[in-house]
Motif scaffolding. Structure first.
Motif, PDB file in Angstrom:
ATOM      1  N   GLU A  34      21.866   9.286  -7.702  1.00 34.49           N
ATOM      2  CA  GLU A  34      23.092   8.798  -8.307  1.00 34.49           C
ATOM      3  C   GLU A  34      23.569   9.966  -9.233  1.00 34.49           C
ATOM      4  N   GLU A  35      23.079  10.905  -9.784  1.00 33.52           N
ATOM      5  CA  GLU A  35      23.396  12.012 -10.379  1.00 33.52           C
ATOM      6  C   GLU A  35      24.092  12.874  -9.622  1.00 33.52           C
ATOM      7  N   TYR A  36      23.444  13.207  -8.526  1.00 33.97           N
ATOM      8  CA  TYR A  36      24.063  14.016  -7.348  1.00 33.97           C
ATOM      9  C   TYR A  36      25.600  13.229  -6.891  1.00 33.97           C
ATOM     10  N   LYS A  37      25.619  12.095  -6.590  1.00 31.79           N
ATOM     11  CA  LYS A  37      26.863  11.308  -6.266  1.00 31.79           C
ATOM     12  C   LYS A  37      27.852  11.581  -7.258  1.00 31.79           C
ATOM     13  N   ARG A  39       0.875  -1.299  -0.045  1.00 29.32           N
ATOM     14  CA  ARG A  39      -0.235  -0.082   0.028  1.00 29.32           C
ATOM     15  C   ARG A  39       0.809   1.234   0.022  1.00 29.32           C
ATOM     16  N   ILE A  40       1.896   1.103   0.799  1.00 28.14           N
ATOM     17  CA  ILE A  40       2.720   2.428   0.666  1.00 28.14           C
ATOM     18  C   ILE A  40       3.403   2.665  -0.622  1.00 28.14           C
ATOM     19  N   LYS A  41       3.817   1.558  -1.276  1.00 25.24           N
ATOM     20  CA  LYS A  41       4.526   1.755  -2.757  1.00 25.24           C
ATOM     21  C   LYS A  41       3.381   2.188  -3.534  1.00 25.24           C
ATOM     22  N   LEU A  81      10.081   6.317  -6.745  1.00 24.21           N
ATOM     23  CA  LEU A  81      11.394   5.912  -6.131  1.00 24.21           C
ATOM     24  C   LEU A  81      12.656   5.844  -7.169  1.00 24.21           C
ATOM     25  N   LYS A  82      12.354   5.356  -8.306  1.00 25.95           N
ATOM     26  CA  LYS A  82      13.317   5.106  -9.422  1.00 25.95           C
ATOM     27  C   LYS A  82      13.904   6.676  -9.900  1.00 25.95           C
TER      28      LYS A  82
END
Length: 116
Positions: free
Chosen positions: A91-94, A70-72, A83-84
């Motif tokens: 990942e871009e920030y890292k 339900r949360i998803k 979330l993706k």
């Protein structure tokens, strides 16, 4: 039909309920599910009596699983959280941080070489 219709309505109510107490709806859902299964089972002589003893252990398994599903669903459909996309942004920030760190390291090395 006396067991199936309330079961379906309770499931629909559970999936669409936004109140904080919506997990309590799982108890009658489980009861109606067991009663429905026993009503279909021809070998069962007495039904609507012992379901509560089966409901408690099964609820300990079902509640966390349903809660995560339900949360998803609500995050994606209601709140618009993907979330993706969030993971891709992280990942871009890292990657940008690593690039900046590498640039700082290379500039520091070139400054050291110029000093010597």
């Amino acid at each position: 039909m006396n067991k199936l219709i309330p079961l379906l309505l309770l499931i629909l109510w559970f999936l669409t309920c936004k109140n904080w107490w919506y997990h309590i709806i799982l108890i009658p859902i489980a009861m109606f599910a067991f009663q429905f299964i026993q009503a279909i089972n021809d070998e069962s002589k007495n039904f609507d009596e012992l379901e509560i003893y089966w409901v408690i252990p099964i609820m300990m398994i079902i509640v966390p699983i349903v809660y995560l599903i339900r949360i998803k669903l609500f995050d994606k459909l209601v709140y618009g959280i993907d979330l993706k996309k969030i993971e891709a942004e992280l990942e871009e920030y890292k990657r940008k941080e690593q690039d900046e760190q590498e640039q700082q390291n290379t500039t520091a090395e070139t400054q050291k070489q110029e000093v010597h």
